[in-house]
Design a protein around this motif. Sequence first.
Motif, PDB file in Angstrom:
ATOM      1  N   THR A  32      -5.441  10.968  -9.249  1.00 59.86           N
ATOM      2  CA  THR A  32      -4.203  10.294  -8.843  1.00 59.86           C
ATOM      3  C   THR A  32      -3.877  10.562  -7.379  1.00 59.86           C
ATOM      4  N   GLY A  33      -3.920  11.826  -6.980  1.00 58.73           N
ATOM      5  CA  GLY A  33      -3.611  12.177  -5.598  1.00 58.73           C
ATOM      6  C   GLY A  33      -4.594  11.576  -4.612  1.00 58.73           C
ATOM      7  N   ASP A  34      -5.875  11.518  -4.988  1.00 62.02           N
ATOM      8  CA  ASP A  34      -6.895  10.957  -4.093  1.00 62.02           C
ATOM      9  C   ASP A  34      -6.704   9.450  -3.910  1.00 62.02           C
ATOM     10  N   ILE A  35      -6.342   8.755  -4.984  1.00 61.37           N
ATOM     11  CA  ILE A  35      -6.100   7.309  -4.882  1.00 61.37           C
ATOM     12  C   ILE A  35      -4.912   7.039  -3.960  1.00 61.37           C
ATOM     13  N   ALA A  36      -3.839   7.807  -4.150  1.00 63.39           N
ATOM     14  CA  ALA A  36      -2.665   7.646  -3.285  1.00 63.39           C
ATOM     15  C   ALA A  36      -3.008   7.956  -1.834  1.00 63.39           C
ATOM     16  N   ASP A  37      -3.849   8.950  -1.621  1.00 66.43           N
ATOM     17  CA  ASP A  37      -4.236   9.317  -0.256  1.00 66.43           C
ATOM     18  C   ASP A  37      -5.019   8.190   0.416  1.00 66.43           C
ATOM     19  N   GLU A  38      -5.874   7.505  -0.338  1.00 62.14           N
ATOM     20  CA  GLU A  38      -6.608   6.361   0.216  1.00 62.14           C
ATOM     21  C   GLU A  38      -5.650   5.243   0.610  1.00 62.14           C
ATOM     22  N   PHE A  39      -4.633   5.013  -0.210  1.00 67.34           N
ATOM     23  CA  PHE A  39      -3.627   3.997   0.125  1.00 67.34           C
ATOM     24  C   PHE A  39      -2.888   4.372   1.410  1.00 67.34           C
ATOM     25  N   LEU A  43       0.835  -1.203   0.000  1.00 66.62           N
ATOM     26  CA  LEU A  43       0.000   0.000   0.000  1.00 66.62           C
ATOM     27  C   LEU A  43       0.870   1.254   0.000  1.00 66.62           C
ATOM     28  N   PHE A  44       1.878   1.242   0.840  1.00 67.00           N
ATOM     29  CA  PHE A  44       2.783   2.394   0.947  1.00 67.00           C
ATOM     30  C   PHE A  44       3.564   2.594  -0.348  1.00 67.00           C
ATOM     31  N   ILE A  45       4.098   1.509  -0.893  1.00 65.64           N
ATOM     32  CA  ILE A  45       4.910   1.604  -2.108  1.00 65.64           C
ATOM     33  C   ILE A  45       4.068   2.072  -3.289  1.00 65.64           C
ATOM     34  N   CYS A  46       2.863   1.533  -3.423  1.00 68.77           N
ATOM     35  CA  CYS A  46       1.994   1.939  -4.536  1.00 68.77           C
ATOM     36  C   CYS A  46       1.592   3.408  -4.418  1.00 68.77           C
ATOM     37  N   ALA A  47       1.355   3.872  -3.188  1.00 65.99           N
ATOM     38  CA  ALA A  47       0.998   5.276  -2.989  1.00 65.99           C
ATOM     39  C   ALA A  47       2.145   6.189  -3.413  1.00 65.99           C
ATOM     40  N   VAL A  48       3.362   5.836  -3.012  1.00 64.46           N
ATOM     41  CA  VAL A  48       4.521   6.652  -3.385  1.00 64.46           C
ATOM     42  C   VAL A  48       4.734   6.620  -4.891  1.00 64.46           C
ATOM     43  N   ARG A  49       4.555   5.455  -5.497  1.00 64.52           N
ATOM     44  CA  ARG A  49       4.744   5.352  -6.950  1.00 64.52           C
ATOM     45  C   ARG A  49       3.707   6.181  -7.699  1.00 64.52           C
ATOM     46  N   LEU A  50       2.479   6.218  -7.203  1.00 65.33           N
ATOM     47  CA  LEU A  50       1.457   7.050  -7.837  1.00 65.33           C
ATOM     48  C   LEU A  50       1.845   8.524  -7.795  1.00 65.33           C
ATOM     49  N   LEU A  51       2.343   8.968  -6.648  1.00 64.57           N
ATOM     50  CA  LEU A  51       2.712  10.376  -6.500  1.00 64.57           C
ATOM     51  C   LEU A  51       4.048  10.690  -7.154  1.00 64.57           C
ATOM     52  N   HIS A 101      -1.755   3.742   7.138  1.00 63.70           N
ATOM     53  CA  HIS A 101      -1.646   4.345   8.467  1.00 63.70           C
ATOM     54  C   HIS A 101      -2.600   3.678   9.457  1.00 63.70           C
ATOM     55  N   GLU A 102      -3.792   3.343   8.996  1.00 63.28           N
ATOM     56  CA  GLU A 102      -4.807   2.751   9.871  1.00 63.28           C
ATOM     57  C   GLU A 102      -4.354   1.426  10.471  1.00 63.28           C
ATOM     58  N   HIS A 103      -3.652   0.623   9.683  1.00 62.36           N
ATOM     59  CA  HIS A 103      -3.230  -0.703  10.146  1.00 62.36           C
ATOM     60  C   HIS A 103      -1.746  -0.752  10.519  1.00 62.36           C
ATOM     61  N   HIS A 104      -1.130   0.403  10.642  1.00 61.43           N
ATOM     62  CA  HIS A 104       0.313   0.439  10.851  1.00 61.43           C
ATOM     63  C   HIS A 104       0.723  -0.191  12.177  1.00 61.43           C
ATOM     64  N   ASN A 105      -0.049   0.072  13.240  1.00 62.62           N
ATOM     65  CA  ASN A 105       0.341  -0.446  14.557  1.00 62.62           C
ATOM     66  C   ASN A 105       0.142  -1.953  14.686  1.00 62.62           C
ATOM     67  N   PHE A 106      -0.492  -2.591  13.707  1.00 59.01           N
ATOM     68  CA  PHE A 106      -0.617  -4.052  13.732  1.00 59.01           C
ATOM     69  C   PHE A 106       0.714  -4.733  13.419  1.00 59.01           C
ATOM     70  N   TYR A 107       1.592  -4.037  12.699  1.00 59.18           N
ATOM     71  CA  TYR A 107       2.818  -4.664  12.201  1.00 59.18           C
ATOM     72  C   TYR A 107       4.091  -4.035  12.765  1.00 59.18           C
ATOM     73  N   TYR A 108       4.016  -2.778  13.226  1.00 59.15           N
ATOM     74  CA  TYR A 108       5.225  -2.090  13.682  1.00 59.15           C
ATOM     75  C   TYR A 108       4.944  -1.375  15.001  1.00 59.15           C
TER      76      TYR A 108
END
Length: 316
Positions: free
Chosen positions: A235-242, A216-224, A247-254
Amino acid sequence: MWLFSTSIIELPPTLRYRRSNMPLISMWIACKEPDIKLWLNESVEMLKLLKNTGMLIINIKLRILVDGFSAKMDIFYYGVIADCPALKLILNFIGHGEAEQTGTNVYGHLGRCILDSILDISLPVSIICDYVHVTLLRHFKDVVKVISRGLFPSQRKNIDSKLERQSFPHYFRRKMRGIKDFSYIKASELKNLLLYGFLPVFYNVLSSNILGHIALFICAVRLLHKSKKTFGESTGDIADEFFKLYHEHHNFYYSYLENFVLHLHSHYSTSYKLHGSLSYVNTFAQEDLMGSIASNRNGTYIELFIRTYMFLVKHN
Protein backbone atom coordinates in the motif's frame (compact mmCIF):
# COMPACT_ATOMS: atom_id res chain seq x y z
CA MET A 1 -0.98 29.95 22.21
CA TRP A 2 1.29 26.89 22.10
CA LEU A 3 0.37 23.58 23.74
CA PHE A 4 2.57 20.66 24.75
CA SER A 5 0.26 17.68 25.16
CA THR A 6 0.46 13.91 24.93
CA SER A 7 -1.78 11.03 23.89
CA ILE A 8 -1.84 7.39 24.98
CA ILE A 9 -1.16 5.32 21.87
CA GLU A 10 -2.03 2.05 23.61
CA LEU A 11 -5.67 3.17 23.55
CA PRO A 12 -7.76 2.55 20.43
CA PRO A 13 -8.23 5.70 18.30
CA THR A 14 -11.84 6.18 19.42
CA LEU A 15 -10.60 6.60 23.01
CA ARG A 16 -7.10 7.90 22.35
CA TYR A 17 -8.19 11.30 21.07
CA ARG A 18 -10.80 12.12 23.67
CA ARG A 19 -9.87 15.25 25.57
CA SER A 20 -9.89 13.40 28.89
CA ASN A 21 -7.24 11.00 27.52
CA MET A 22 -4.88 13.69 26.24
CA PRO A 23 -2.82 14.95 29.21
CA LEU A 24 -1.98 18.63 28.87
CA ILE A 25 1.66 19.02 29.95
CA SER A 26 2.35 22.71 29.46
CA MET A 27 1.16 25.86 27.72
CA TRP A 28 2.85 28.98 26.37
CA ILE A 29 0.78 32.12 25.87
CA ALA A 30 2.53 35.05 24.22
CA CYS A 31 2.60 37.22 21.11
CA LYS A 32 5.74 35.51 19.79
CA GLU A 33 7.08 31.99 19.51
CA PRO A 34 8.33 30.41 22.74
CA ASP A 35 11.84 29.85 24.01
CA ILE A 36 11.78 26.05 24.06
CA LYS A 37 14.32 25.57 26.85
CA LEU A 38 12.71 28.18 29.05
CA TRP A 39 9.26 26.74 28.39
CA LEU A 40 9.78 22.97 28.40
CA ASN A 41 12.85 22.22 30.53
CA GLU A 42 10.85 21.51 33.69
CA SER A 43 8.16 19.64 31.76
CA VAL A 44 10.70 17.35 30.11
CA GLU A 45 12.36 16.70 33.48
CA MET A 46 8.96 15.76 34.89
CA LEU A 47 8.34 13.39 31.96
CA LYS A 48 11.80 11.89 32.46
CA LEU A 49 11.04 11.29 36.15
CA LEU A 50 7.74 9.66 35.23
CA LYS A 51 9.55 7.43 32.75
CA ASN A 52 12.16 6.36 35.32
CA THR A 53 9.72 5.69 38.15
CA GLY A 54 6.74 4.42 36.18
CA MET A 55 3.10 5.02 37.00
CA LEU A 56 1.45 3.25 39.93
CA ILE A 57 -2.15 2.17 39.29
CA ILE A 58 -4.13 1.31 42.41
CA ASN A 59 -7.35 -0.74 42.57
CA ILE A 60 -7.62 -1.24 38.85
CA LYS A 61 -10.22 -3.57 37.37
CA LEU A 62 -8.99 -6.50 35.40
CA ARG A 63 -11.22 -9.44 34.60
CA ILE A 64 -11.59 -10.02 38.33
CA LEU A 65 -11.63 -7.18 40.84
CA VAL A 66 -8.92 -7.71 43.44
CA ASP A 67 -9.07 -5.49 46.52
CA GLY A 68 -5.87 -3.64 47.18
CA PHE A 69 -4.34 -4.72 43.89
CA SER A 70 -1.79 -2.33 42.45
CA ALA A 71 0.30 -2.39 39.30
CA LYS A 72 3.18 -0.40 37.96
CA MET A 73 2.99 0.76 34.37
CA ASP A 74 6.17 1.58 32.48
CA ILE A 75 6.06 4.71 30.34
CA PHE A 76 7.55 4.83 26.84
CA TYR A 77 7.66 7.94 24.68
CA TYR A 78 7.10 7.05 21.06
CA GLY A 79 7.57 10.18 18.98
CA VAL A 80 6.74 13.80 18.27
CA ILE A 81 4.17 15.23 15.86
CA ALA A 82 3.42 18.90 15.20
CA ASP A 83 3.21 21.44 12.41
CA CYS A 84 6.46 22.58 10.78
CA PRO A 85 7.07 25.75 12.88
CA ALA A 86 6.58 23.81 16.12
CA LEU A 87 8.80 20.94 14.93
CA LYS A 88 11.50 23.41 13.97
CA LEU A 89 11.55 24.75 17.53
CA ILE A 90 11.27 21.54 19.51
CA LEU A 91 13.79 19.68 17.32
CA ASN A 92 16.20 22.64 17.46
CA PHE A 93 16.43 22.54 13.70
CA ILE A 94 17.17 25.61 11.62
CA GLY A 95 14.25 26.74 9.47
CA HIS A 96 14.40 27.66 5.79
CA GLY A 97 13.60 31.32 6.41
CA GLU A 98 16.17 31.57 9.17
CA ALA A 99 18.78 29.87 7.00
CA GLU A 100 18.16 32.35 4.21
CA GLN A 101 18.56 35.31 6.56
CA THR A 102 21.71 34.07 8.29
CA GLY A 103 23.34 32.39 5.32
CA THR A 104 23.82 29.13 7.21
CA ASN A 105 23.24 25.59 5.99
CA VAL A 106 19.53 24.94 5.50
CA TYR A 107 19.98 21.36 6.70
CA GLY A 108 21.98 22.29 9.80
CA HIS A 109 21.02 21.70 13.42
CA LEU A 110 21.22 24.28 16.17
CA GLY A 111 21.92 21.71 18.88
CA ARG A 112 20.36 18.71 20.59
CA CYS A 113 16.61 18.27 20.64
CA ILE A 114 15.10 18.82 24.09
CA LEU A 115 13.17 15.53 23.72
CA ASP A 116 16.25 13.48 22.86
CA SER A 117 16.72 12.34 26.47
CA ILE A 118 13.23 10.85 26.83
CA LEU A 119 12.25 9.49 23.40
CA ASP A 120 12.44 5.69 23.20
CA ILE A 121 12.38 5.74 19.39
CA SER A 122 15.54 7.40 18.14
CA LEU A 123 15.46 10.56 16.06
CA PRO A 124 14.69 11.12 13.20
CA VAL A 125 12.51 7.98 13.07
CA SER A 126 10.35 9.35 15.88
CA ILE A 127 9.51 12.51 13.89
CA ILE A 128 6.04 12.15 12.36
CA CYS A 129 4.79 14.30 9.47
CA ASP A 130 1.46 15.88 10.32
CA TYR A 131 -0.73 15.63 7.25
CA VAL A 132 -3.32 18.01 8.75
CA HIS A 133 -0.98 20.96 8.27
CA VAL A 134 1.26 19.65 5.48
CA THR A 135 -1.38 18.22 3.15
CA LEU A 136 -4.69 19.83 4.05
CA LEU A 137 -3.97 23.32 5.35
CA ARG A 138 -0.98 23.97 3.10
CA HIS A 139 -0.53 22.07 -0.15
CA PHE A 140 -4.06 21.01 -1.06
CA LYS A 141 -5.51 24.35 0.00
CA ASP A 142 -2.98 26.20 -2.17
CA VAL A 143 -3.68 23.93 -5.15
CA VAL A 144 -7.44 24.53 -4.93
CA LYS A 145 -6.84 28.28 -4.74
CA VAL A 146 -4.68 28.20 -7.88
CA ILE A 147 -7.22 26.09 -9.76
CA SER A 148 -10.13 28.32 -8.71
CA ARG A 149 -8.36 31.44 -10.00
CA GLY A 150 -8.43 29.96 -13.50
CA LEU A 151 -12.21 29.47 -13.48
CA PHE A 152 -14.90 31.86 -14.66
CA PRO A 153 -16.98 33.56 -11.93
CA SER A 154 -20.06 31.62 -13.01
CA GLN A 155 -18.13 28.34 -12.66
CA ARG A 156 -16.90 29.26 -9.18
CA LYS A 157 -20.41 30.21 -8.13
CA ASN A 158 -21.78 26.89 -9.40
CA ILE A 159 -19.02 24.96 -7.61
CA ASP A 160 -19.67 26.84 -4.36
CA SER A 161 -23.34 25.95 -4.59
CA LYS A 162 -22.59 22.26 -5.12
CA LEU A 163 -20.08 22.11 -2.28
CA GLU A 164 -22.34 23.86 0.21
CA ARG A 165 -25.39 21.74 -0.67
CA GLN A 166 -23.55 18.42 -0.54
CA SER A 167 -25.12 16.10 2.03
CA PHE A 168 -23.08 13.96 4.39
CA PRO A 169 -23.99 11.24 6.91
CA HIS A 170 -24.88 12.46 10.38
CA TYR A 171 -21.55 11.32 11.87
CA PHE A 172 -19.60 13.79 9.71
CA ARG A 173 -18.84 16.65 12.04
CA ARG A 174 -18.41 19.22 9.27
CA LYS A 175 -19.60 19.65 5.71
CA MET A 176 -17.76 21.48 2.93
CA ARG A 177 -17.31 25.20 2.39
CA GLY A 178 -17.38 26.99 -0.92
CA ILE A 179 -14.24 28.40 -2.52
CA LYS A 180 -15.30 31.91 -1.53
CA ASP A 181 -15.00 30.92 2.15
CA PHE A 182 -11.51 29.41 1.93
CA SER A 183 -10.13 32.05 4.29
CA TYR A 184 -12.19 30.50 7.09
CA ILE A 185 -12.00 26.85 6.11
CA LYS A 186 -11.13 24.20 8.70
CA ALA A 187 -8.86 21.20 8.25
CA SER A 188 -11.76 18.75 8.65
CA GLU A 189 -13.66 20.56 5.88
CA LEU A 190 -10.61 20.35 3.63
CA LYS A 191 -10.34 16.64 4.40
CA ASN A 192 -13.92 16.10 3.23
CA LEU A 193 -13.21 18.10 0.08
CA LEU A 194 -10.02 16.16 -0.64
CA LEU A 195 -11.37 12.67 -0.01
CA TYR A 196 -14.95 13.01 -1.24
CA GLY A 197 -15.82 16.29 -2.92
CA PHE A 198 -13.11 17.58 -5.24
CA LEU A 199 -13.14 15.08 -8.11
CA PRO A 200 -16.96 14.81 -8.50
CA VAL A 201 -17.51 18.57 -8.26
CA PHE A 202 -14.60 19.72 -10.45
CA TYR A 203 -14.99 16.91 -12.97
CA ASN A 204 -16.83 18.99 -15.58
CA VAL A 205 -14.79 22.20 -15.31
CA LEU A 206 -11.17 20.99 -15.48
CA SER A 207 -9.22 19.50 -18.36
CA SER A 208 -8.49 15.78 -18.25
CA ASN A 209 -4.76 16.44 -17.74
CA ILE A 210 -5.23 18.66 -14.69
CA LEU A 211 -7.91 16.37 -13.28
CA GLY A 212 -5.73 13.29 -13.78
CA HIS A 213 -2.78 15.02 -12.15
CA ILE A 214 -4.66 16.03 -9.01
CA ALA A 215 -6.28 12.56 -8.95
CA LEU A 216 -2.80 11.08 -8.44
CA PHE A 217 -2.43 13.16 -5.29
CA ILE A 218 -5.92 12.37 -4.00
CA CYS A 219 -5.57 8.62 -4.62
CA ALA A 220 -2.19 8.57 -2.86
CA VAL A 221 -3.62 10.30 0.21
CA ARG A 222 -6.65 7.99 0.22
CA LEU A 223 -4.39 4.93 0.10
CA LEU A 224 -2.40 6.17 3.09
CA HIS A 225 -5.61 7.07 4.87
CA LYS A 226 -6.69 3.46 5.25
CA SER A 227 -5.28 0.20 6.57
CA LYS A 228 -3.30 -2.35 4.58
CA LYS A 229 -6.24 -4.72 4.08
CA THR A 230 -6.84 -3.88 0.40
CA PHE A 231 -3.32 -3.87 -1.07
CA GLY A 232 -1.35 -5.45 1.77
CA GLU A 233 2.22 -4.42 2.48
CA SER A 234 2.51 -2.73 -0.92
CA THR A 235 0.00 0.00 0.00
CA GLY A 236 2.70 2.49 0.97
CA ASP A 237 4.76 1.72 -2.14
CA ILE A 238 1.78 2.27 -4.46
CA ALA A 239 1.02 5.60 -2.80
CA ASP A 240 4.68 6.58 -3.08
CA GLU A 241 4.62 5.92 -6.85
CA PHE A 242 1.57 8.17 -7.16
CA PHE A 243 3.32 10.93 -5.20
CA LYS A 244 6.43 10.62 -7.38
CA LEU A 245 4.40 10.98 -10.58
CA TYR A 246 2.49 13.90 -9.09
CA HIS A 247 5.72 15.62 -8.05
CA GLU A 248 7.44 14.93 -11.37
CA HIS A 249 4.77 16.74 -13.40
CA HIS A 250 3.86 19.33 -10.80
CA ASN A 251 5.60 22.28 -12.48
CA PHE A 252 3.60 21.67 -15.68
CA TYR A 253 0.40 22.82 -13.96
CA TYR A 254 1.41 25.03 -11.00
CA SER A 255 3.96 27.75 -10.38
CA TYR A 256 5.69 28.50 -7.07
CA LEU A 257 4.17 25.49 -5.29
CA GLU A 258 7.21 23.20 -5.41
CA ASN A 259 8.09 23.99 -1.83
CA PHE A 260 9.01 22.25 1.41
CA VAL A 261 5.53 20.91 2.16
CA LEU A 262 5.37 19.27 -1.28
CA HIS A 263 8.71 17.59 -0.57
CA LEU A 264 7.43 16.23 2.75
CA HIS A 265 4.95 14.04 0.86
CA SER A 266 7.88 11.96 -0.37
CA HIS A 267 8.31 10.77 3.25
CA TYR A 268 4.67 9.73 3.71
CA SER A 269 5.26 6.16 2.54
CA THR A 270 8.01 5.62 5.12
CA SER A 271 5.88 7.22 7.83
CA TYR A 272 2.96 4.96 6.85
CA LYS A 273 5.09 1.84 7.21
CA LEU A 274 6.55 2.95 10.54
CA HIS A 275 3.65 4.68 12.27
CA GLY A 276 0.40 3.67 10.56
CA SER A 277 -2.28 5.31 8.44
CA LEU A 278 -2.91 9.04 8.25
CA SER A 279 -6.36 8.67 9.79
CA TYR A 280 -4.77 7.58 13.08
CA VAL A 281 -1.59 9.68 13.05
CA ASN A 282 -2.50 13.36 12.88
CA THR A 283 -3.14 16.43 15.03
CA PHE A 284 -6.90 16.82 14.57
CA ALA A 285 -7.45 16.08 18.25
CA GLN A 286 -4.68 18.44 19.37
CA GLU A 287 -6.13 21.26 17.29
CA ASP A 288 -9.55 20.54 18.75
CA LEU A 289 -8.04 20.59 22.25
CA MET A 290 -6.42 23.94 21.57
CA GLY A 291 -9.64 25.35 20.18
CA SER A 292 -11.65 24.18 23.18
CA ILE A 293 -9.26 25.96 25.54
CA ALA A 294 -9.02 29.19 23.54
CA SER A 295 -12.70 29.50 22.59
CA ASN A 296 -14.92 32.24 23.96
CA ARG A 297 -12.13 34.24 25.54
CA ASN A 298 -12.73 37.97 25.86
CA GLY A 299 -9.37 39.23 24.70
CA THR A 300 -7.54 39.01 28.04
CA TYR A 301 -4.96 36.46 29.08
CA ILE A 302 -6.56 36.24 32.54
CA GLU A 303 -9.76 34.91 30.98
CA LEU A 304 -7.74 32.37 29.00
CA PHE A 305 -5.93 31.18 32.13
CA ILE A 306 -9.25 30.75 33.91
CA ARG A 307 -10.68 28.69 31.05
CA THR A 308 -7.54 26.57 30.96
CA TYR A 309 -7.83 25.93 34.68
CA MET A 310 -11.50 24.95 34.32
CA PHE A 311 -10.59 22.62 31.45
CA LEU A 312 -8.00 20.86 33.61
CA VAL A 313 -10.46 20.56 36.51
CA LYS A 314 -13.10 19.08 34.21
CA HIS A 315 -10.88 16.47 32.56
CA ASN A 316 -8.67 15.45 35.47
